[in-house]
Design a protein around this motif. Sequence first.
Motif, mmCIF file in Angstrom:
data_model
loop_
_atom_site.group_PDB
_atom_site.id
_atom_site.type_symbol
_atom_site.label_atom_id
_atom_site.label_comp_id
_atom_site.label_asym_id
_atom_site.label_seq_id
_atom_site.Cartn_x
_atom_site.Cartn_y
_atom_site.Cartn_z
ATOM 1 N N UNK A 128 0.834 -1.210 0.000
ATOM 2 C CA UNK A 128 0.000 0.000 0.000
ATOM 3 C C UNK A 128 0.863 1.253 0.000
ATOM 4 N N UNK A 129 1.923 1.245 0.810
ATOM 5 C CA UNK A 129 2.805 2.413 0.872
ATOM 6 C C UNK A 129 3.503 2.635 -0.466
ATOM 7 N N UNK A 130 3.945 1.567 -1.113
ATOM 8 C CA UNK A 130 4.635 1.701 -2.397
ATOM 9 C C UNK A 130 3.709 2.306 -3.449
ATOM 10 N N UNK A 131 2.456 1.875 -3.467
ATOM 11 C CA UNK A 131 1.509 2.442 -4.451
ATOM 12 C C UNK A 131 1.335 3.941 -4.214
ATOM 13 N N UNK A 132 1.233 4.336 -2.957
ATOM 14 C CA UNK A 132 1.042 5.759 -2.662
ATOM 15 C C UNK A 132 2.293 6.566 -3.010
ATOM 16 N N UNK A 133 3.437 6.060 -2.581
ATOM 17 C CA UNK A 133 4.679 6.822 -2.713
ATOM 18 C C UNK A 133 5.141 6.896 -4.162
ATOM 19 N N UNK A 134 4.999 5.803 -4.900
ATOM 20 C CA UNK A 134 5.545 5.744 -6.260
ATOM 21 C C UNK A 134 4.901 6.758 -7.196
ATOM 22 N N UNK A 135 3.705 7.263 -6.868
ATOM 23 C CA UNK A 135 3.034 8.248 -7.711
ATOM 24 C C UNK A 135 3.729 9.615 -7.656
ATOM 25 N N UNK A 136 4.522 9.814 -6.599
ATOM 26 C CA UNK A 136 5.167 11.121 -6.429
ATOM 27 C C UNK A 136 6.485 11.134 -7.204
ATOM 28 N N UNK A 137 6.580 11.996 -8.187
ATOM 29 C CA UNK A 137 7.731 12.004 -9.080
ATOM 30 C C UNK A 137 9.035 12.280 -8.347
ATOM 31 N N UNK A 138 8.996 13.035 -7.243
ATOM 32 C CA UNK A 138 10.244 13.414 -6.572
ATOM 33 C C UNK A 138 10.982 12.227 -5.957
ATOM 34 N N UNK A 139 10.268 11.100 -5.722
ATOM 35 C CA UNK A 139 10.965 9.956 -5.121
ATOM 36 C C UNK A 139 11.887 9.262 -6.110
ATOM 37 N N UNK A 140 11.816 9.650 -7.387
ATOM 38 C CA UNK A 140 12.708 9.076 -8.393
ATOM 39 C C UNK A 140 13.897 9.997 -8.661
ATOM 40 N N UNK A 141 13.981 11.116 -7.934
ATOM 41 C CA UNK A 141 15.121 12.018 -8.053
ATOM 42 C C UNK A 141 16.206 11.600 -7.065
ATOM 43 N N UNK A 142 17.268 12.389 -7.013
ATOM 44 C CA UNK A 142 18.316 12.156 -6.029
ATOM 45 C C UNK A 142 17.753 12.432 -4.632
ATOM 46 N N UNK A 143 18.439 11.915 -3.640
ATOM 47 C CA UNK A 143 18.043 12.133 -2.244
ATOM 48 C C UNK A 143 19.251 12.622 -1.460
ATOM 49 N N UNK A 144 19.046 13.268 -0.333
ATOM 50 C CA UNK A 144 20.194 13.715 0.470
ATOM 51 C C UNK A 144 21.088 12.532 0.830
ATOM 52 N N UNK A 145 22.385 12.733 0.826
ATOM 53 C CA UNK A 145 23.326 11.648 1.102
ATOM 54 C C UNK A 145 23.106 11.047 2.487
ATOM 55 N N UNK A 146 22.726 11.868 3.433
ATOM 56 C CA UNK A 146 22.537 11.370 4.797
ATOM 57 C C UNK A 146 21.183 10.682 4.992
ATOM 58 N N UNK A 147 20.282 10.822 4.030
ATOM 59 C CA UNK A 147 18.957 10.232 4.144
ATOM 60 C C UNK A 147 17.885 11.288 4.305
ATOM 61 N N UNK A 148 16.646 10.885 4.090
ATOM 62 C CA UNK A 148 15.528 11.824 4.208
ATOM 63 C C UNK A 148 15.344 12.262 5.656
ATOM 64 N N UNK A 149 15.051 13.524 5.836
ATOM 65 C CA UNK A 149 14.828 14.067 7.181
ATOM 66 C C UNK A 149 13.703 13.331 7.889
ATOM 67 N N UNK A 150 12.656 12.949 7.167
ATOM 68 C CA UNK A 150 11.514 12.279 7.794
ATOM 69 C C UNK A 150 11.911 10.945 8.413
ATOM 70 N N UNK A 151 12.736 10.153 7.702
ATOM 71 C CA UNK A 151 13.155 8.858 8.228
ATOM 72 C C UNK A 151 14.178 9.022 9.341
ATOM 73 N N UNK A 152 15.085 9.966 9.176
ATOM 74 C CA UNK A 152 16.078 10.201 10.231
ATOM 75 C C UNK A 152 15.406 10.657 11.524
#
Length: 447
Positions: A128-152
């Motif tokens: 379910x999470x993958x279906x929701x997240x994959x629609x957002x184009x920004x998740x296919x761009x680069x990400x911060x080297x240290x990781x996303x602020x939300x997960x950290x």
Amino acid sequence: MASRSPQPAHHLLAQQLKEQLRALEPGSRLPTVRELVARYGVSPVTVNKALSQLTQQGLVVVRPGSGTYVAERRPAQEDYGWQEVALGQRFDPTAGIRDLMVPAKAGMIPLGEAYPDRSLTALKEIQAATRRVARRLEVWDWAPAEGLESLRSVVAGELGAGVTSRDVQITPGAQAALSTVFRALAAPGSPVLMESPTYPGAVGVQPDLLQEAFAKSGARVFYCQPLHANPSGAMLSPERRRAVLRVAEAAGAFVVENDYARGLTFEGEAPPPLAALEPARVVYVRPFSKTTAPGLRVAAVVAKGPAGSRIRSLRVLDDHFVSALLQEVAVDVLTSPSRRAHLQRLQAELRRRRDSALEHLRQALPQLRPWRIPTGSVFLWLRLPEGWDDAEVSRRAMLAGVQVFPGRIFFPGEPSGAFLRLSYAAVPPEGLEEGIHRLAEALRARG
């Protein structure tokens, strides 16, 4: 406690035996273990480990009840000898891990797999999470080297006061985290202290022995799993946790805490991580796959100060960044309202499977004694009777269609005895009964 030797005794013996095999005809019988012990002045454990290594390389074959023989010569293949010269003779630290990563063959009961089976994973939540997240184009761009602020922030929030998201580095799984941490904290060739047995990367940490080991080795890194150590299931008491931190402080050393079993405690309360007690000294590795799914290869490292800076620099060189898609899915799953219910269901089923495995062992194989009754995680650490060979027991089990692992691969040095690691996570109770029944049948023929 002991530092990992760059060239263990069984590797040296295997090299010597390999030279002698070249002069023997295929089918020639090797001397017995007792004869090899007398000839080379080593322990039976060292001989068995050397023979096991040669067996894996296809140089010898073991015929139960008969002996060990020179294997048939393989057909001539392309010569890679120049590569061995170019690469040099080097101890391979991945051997034990490679053994653990071999999946059970079709039809085999996987009493060796360390992950819960698919029925206990969070696959519905991940899908379910993958279906929701994959629609957002920004998740296919680069990400911060240290990781996303939300997960950290999720990871920092678990540890509480004294830790912020700035101290957290996201990695593609726990193995990558451990690799980076050891490279960052210990120079090549320097000693690292660890429990024995341990994940190839504990019977329980004894602070007085740890203090002595620091003094003798000069080590500045101690690796441990305080919560349900793999493979023994040991858990550090609050008193020993404080003592370990005091000993590490006196030695000016880091403590590397692998908290792989967080969320898998099914009896009593899980104590807080060491990192929550002293975040400046403890480098904290936080995997998530055992409580979500094996394929969610996202983990975190928490480290403060210069150690954290060095770890972050190495991760940039290794990976640039971890997929934003996987990180966003991890955030969604770890913060989902259904997360608590999933963990409760997982814990209850693991307890049921542990009890089932213990009961079937008591009935069918009472001679295999659990070192302790685990209160969490997924393993039983079984002591074999005196004189039994764990590699031979594992081979017999494999022939009977049961995957279990010999205890020797979990010891950084010489094993303290013969053990088996059996997992109850990947098999429901009816499968546990069948697997232990097959194991008992195979061992009845032991002569």
